[in-house]
Design an enzyme around this catalytic site. Structure first.
Site, PDB file in Angstrom:
ATOM      1  N   GLY A 164       0.824  -1.198   0.000  1.00 45.27           N
ATOM      2  CA  GLY A 164       0.000   0.000   0.000  1.00 45.27           C
ATOM      3  C   GLY A 164       0.862   1.253   0.000  1.00 45.27           C
ATOM      4  O   GLY A 164       2.095   1.179   0.047  1.00 45.27           O
TER       5      GLY A 164
ATOM      6  N   TYR B 267      -9.162  -1.692   4.737  1.00 49.22           N
ATOM      7  CA  TYR B 267     -10.191  -1.469   3.720  1.00 49.22           C
ATOM      8  C   TYR B 267     -10.369   0.033   3.650  1.00 49.22           C
ATOM      9  O   TYR B 267     -10.841   0.658   4.605  1.00 49.22           O
ATOM     10  CB  TYR B 267     -11.489  -2.158   4.130  1.00 49.22           C
ATOM     11  CG  TYR B 267     -12.577  -2.108   3.067  1.00 49.22           C
ATOM     12  CD1 TYR B 267     -12.937  -3.240   2.365  1.00 49.22           C
ATOM     13  CD2 TYR B 267     -13.252  -0.912   2.775  1.00 49.22           C
ATOM     14  CE1 TYR B 267     -13.935  -3.209   1.393  1.00 49.22           C
ATOM     15  CE2 TYR B 267     -14.237  -0.865   1.811  1.00 49.22           C
ATOM     16  CZ  TYR B 267     -14.575  -2.011   1.122  1.00 49.22           C
ATOM     17  OH  TYR B 267     -15.551  -1.970   0.165  1.00 49.22           O
ATOM     18  N   THR B 268      -9.999   0.647   2.530  1.00 51.71           N
ATOM     19  CA  THR B 268      -9.969   2.107   2.444  1.00 51.71           C
ATOM     20  C   THR B 268     -10.915   2.685   1.391  1.00 51.71           C
ATOM     21  O   THR B 268     -10.910   3.891   1.167  1.00 51.71           O
ATOM     22  CB  THR B 268      -8.541   2.602   2.143  1.00 51.71           C
ATOM     23  OG1 THR B 268      -8.094   2.009   0.911  1.00 51.71           O
ATOM     24  CG2 THR B 268      -7.589   2.239   3.269  1.00 51.71           C
TER      25      THR B 268
ATOM     26  N   ASP C  85      -8.676  10.215  10.300  1.00 52.77           N
ATOM     27  CA  ASP C  85      -9.436  11.389  10.720  1.00 52.77           C
ATOM     28  C   ASP C  85     -10.936  11.164  10.591  1.00 52.77           C
ATOM     29  O   ASP C  85     -11.733  11.900  11.185  1.00 52.77           O
ATOM     30  CB  ASP C  85      -9.020  12.607   9.895  1.00 52.77           C
ATOM     31  CG  ASP C  85      -9.153  12.387   8.394  1.00 52.77           C
ATOM     32  OD1 ASP C  85      -8.978  11.239   7.934  1.00 52.77           O
ATOM     33  OD2 ASP C  85      -9.406  13.368   7.661  1.00 52.77           O
TER      34      ASP C  85
ATOM     35  N   TYR D 289     -16.950   3.302   6.765  1.00 51.71           N
ATOM     36  CA  TYR D 289     -15.492   3.258   6.847  1.00 51.71           C
ATOM     37  C   TYR D 289     -15.004   3.798   8.188  1.00 51.71           C
ATOM     38  O   TYR D 289     -14.215   3.140   8.886  1.00 51.71           O
ATOM     39  CB  TYR D 289     -14.890   4.055   5.695  1.00 51.71           C
ATOM     40  CG  TYR D 289     -13.402   4.324   5.852  1.00 51.71           C
ATOM     41  CD1 TYR D 289     -12.475   3.298   5.736  1.00 51.71           C
ATOM     42  CD2 TYR D 289     -12.938   5.613   6.137  1.00 51.71           C
ATOM     43  CE1 TYR D 289     -11.113   3.536   5.899  1.00 51.71           C
ATOM     44  CE2 TYR D 289     -11.587   5.857   6.284  1.00 51.71           C
ATOM     45  CZ  TYR D 289     -10.678   4.824   6.171  1.00 51.71           C
ATOM     46  OH  TYR D 289      -9.333   5.066   6.334  1.00 51.71           O
TER      47      TYR D 289
END
Length: 306
Positions: free
Chosen positions: A10, A70-71, A111, A134
């Site tokens: 990543g 998981y983005t 954030d 998320y």
């Protein structure tokens, strides 16, 4: 010292693999079992409990660094189970292993655990209230790691980008070559943070922790904010990317930029309008200097141009 790096291909993981080399024996994993350059590594899928458990038992690391996540923020709204498994349930498994084997866990959060209703940079002890799947899954992962009782560092970061991978900077440079005008959200505010900055700060922090790890539990363990200093909107960031990109020869022209409201660009997941992080705690605890987002951008543009 054996360090297990999860998610080594990543944006952050790629940089960590370089920064951690001097700290000890580094064991890298990716979901595919292949590193970015094509070399083989261990395969670990956080969505598969048996895969993760097998890696942890085989490697028996002293430090577990989790850069896998998981983005896909919008996709998570329709894929909540998978996001929860990777971002939360896997952390419970990692934490349980670390607690039973006296290992240290370094984990990255976001954030997006905040709702963005604030007007000053968020501190680590401010109330969390994620707006979407998320953010909730990442907060659940934080809480699972804390509940495990293991030694841990949770590093919340924001607006991550790099010279490689899929991110806002690379998308803007591509669109600048394709379009005459771009409409960019101008009412969300944060701090664009290069993956290399996160990596360097993590390596420094970890080195200082490991130097005192033997014996009494280090009081500096816990949750920290880690992002570039300063703040801007996505519209501001795009303008800076184009100005620096053109100077560096990465683009031939600058498209016309039009600021728009978040409401003019609807997405499946809600984003926090204000997610600037107060990073004074990590500076006080570890002496970590965090440069401005503008300096970080200059460095990444230089990397792309060089």
């Amino acid at each position: 010292m054996k360090i297990l790096l999860l998610g080594a291909n990543g944006q952050v993981g790629f940089e960590l693999a370089r920064s951690f080399a001097p700290l000890g024996e580094l064991v890298c994993t990716t979901r595919s079992g292949t590193l970015a350059g094509g070399a083989a590594c261990l395969a670990a899928d956080l969505a598969q409990a048996e895969s993760l458990a097998a890696i942890l038992d085989a490697v028996r690391p002293d430090v577990i660094v989790n850069a896998a996540a998981y983005t896909a923020v919008d996709r998570a709204e329709d894929d909540a189970d998978l996001a929860q498994h990777i971002n939360a349930q896997a952390l419970a498994e990692i934490g349980a292993h670390a607690a039973s084997h006296n290992a240290l866990v370094v984990h990255y959060s976001t954030d997006y655990v905040f709702d963005g209703a604030g007007s000053r940079p968020y501190r680590e002890n401010d109330a969390t209230a994620p707006l979407g799947v998320y953010g909730r899954s990442k907060l659940d992962g934080e809480n699972a790691l804390r509940a495990s009782g293991c030694d841990h560092l949770i590093l919340r970061t924001a607006w991550v980008y790099a010279a490689r991978g899929h991110n806002f900077l690379r998308t803007m440079l591509r669109l600048a070559r394709e379009r005459d005008e771009l409409r960019i959200v101008g009412d969300q505010r944060g701090a664009p943070t290069p993956a290399r900055l996160i990596s360097a700060a993590t390596a420094t922090t970890l080195a200082r922790l490991l130097a005192r790890r033997a014996g009494e539990r280090d009081k500096r363990l816990g949750t920290y904010h880690l992002s570039a200093s300063g703040q801007c909107t996505w519209f501001d960031f795009a303008g800076a990317i184009f100005a620096r990109g053109r100077t560096a020869g990465l683009i031939e022209r600058v498209p016309r930029l039009v600021p728009i409201a978040t409401s003019d660009y609807p997405t499946p997941a809600r984003r926090p309008a204000y997610s600037v992080l107060d990073c004074s705690k990590i500076d006080d605890a570890f002496g970590i200097f965090l440069p401005s987002w503008q300096d970080g951008l200059n460095n990444v543009i230089g990397e792309l141009a060089g």
